[in-house]
Design a protein around this motif. Structure first.
Motif, PDB file in Angstrom:
ATOM      1  N   CYS A  38       0.834  -1.194   0.000  1.00 19.44           N
ATOM      2  CA  CYS A  38       0.000   0.000   0.000  1.00 19.44           C
ATOM      3  C   CYS A  38       0.873   1.249   0.000  1.00 19.44           C
ATOM      4  N   ASP A  40       0.336   3.801   1.870  1.00 16.12           N
ATOM      5  CA  ASP A  40       0.148   4.455   3.160  1.00 16.12           C
ATOM      6  C   ASP A  40       1.467   5.015   3.693  1.00 16.12           C
ATOM      7  N   GLY A  65      -4.134   0.322  -1.209  1.00 12.43           N
ATOM      8  CA  GLY A  65      -4.650  -0.959  -0.760  1.00 12.43           C
ATOM      9  C   GLY A  65      -3.826  -2.182  -1.108  1.00 12.43           C
ATOM     10  N   ALA A  95      -0.477  -5.953   2.452  1.00 14.54           N
ATOM     11  CA  ALA A  95      -1.460  -4.927   2.804  1.00 14.54           C
ATOM     12  C   ALA A  95      -1.280  -4.599   4.282  1.00 14.54           C
ATOM     13  N   CYS A  99      -6.448   0.334   6.759  1.00 18.53           N
ATOM     14  CA  CYS A  99      -6.183   0.875   5.422  1.00 18.53           C
ATOM     15  C   CYS A  99      -7.316   1.802   4.985  1.00 18.53           C
TER      16      CYS A  99
END
Length: 190
Positions: A38, A40, A65, A95, A99
């Motif tokens: 991901c 993030d 994701g 992952a 999320c």
């Protein structure tokens, strides 16, 4: 002056000081590994540190994701290039908990687009052109199920060699703890 100026100023200093030498590598990953994770911000540095990965060890592909949404999209193409051109022998889908794609709501998302100045008639035009915005913008409910699904899409791709192990994991975005969802060497994710 702005973010771009700050980054370019830092870059000039970085290059002039020869800092790049610490990151020297070639295009072939030392560990013969590709990681789909991901985007993030919490795992930008945490993921490689938690996995013991350093510059040059792996091909790292990031998206929202850690999902392969389409077998003929750019993420799948990147994985195939890594395998067929760059000597990758294992793929890890990683992952994470908490999320932003979990529970992503297309209606709310498109509402944010309108709030940012995207005309509603543009959204209507896209829908009338046959683009399934609701399907494209729907997130997932369970991160482990999403990982299993992505591993399956990768595994089943007609251009993916059968000898490539495709693993699935979930990382905790605070502690870095990895949980194996699919062991690509012992399980069939299909």
């Amino acid at each position: 002056m702005g973010l771009l100026h700050d980054i370019l100023d830092h870059n000039r200093q970085f290059v002039e000081a020869g800092e790049y030498i610490h990151y020297s590598s070639n295009k072939f990953p030392e560990k013969k590994l590709a990681i789909l994770s991901c985007m993030d911000t919490r795992i930008l540095e945490l993921l490689p540190a938690a996995m013991g990965i350093k510059n040059g060890d792996a091909k790292l592909i990031r998206n929202a994701g850690a999902v392969v949404t389409h077998p003929w999209g750019s993420v799948m193409r990147s994985l195939l290039v890594a395998v067929l051109e760059l000597q990758v022998e294992e793929i890890m889908v990683v992952a994470h908990h908490d999320c932003g794609m979990r529970g992503l709501n297309p209606e709310q998302f498109l509402g944010h687009a309108v709030e940012q100045g995207i005309p509603e008639d543009r959204i209507v035009t896209l829908r009338n052109a046959g683009i399934n915005l609701d399907g494209w913008l729907t997130g997932f409910d369970d991160v482990e199920d999403s990982v299993r699904h992505t591993v399956s899409v990768i595994r089943r791709h007609p251009l993916m060699p059968e000898n490539i192990a495709v693993h699935g994991m979930v990382i905790h975005p605070t502690t870095g703890k990895l949980t194996v969802v699919v062991n690509g060497k012992t399980e069939c994710a299909i």
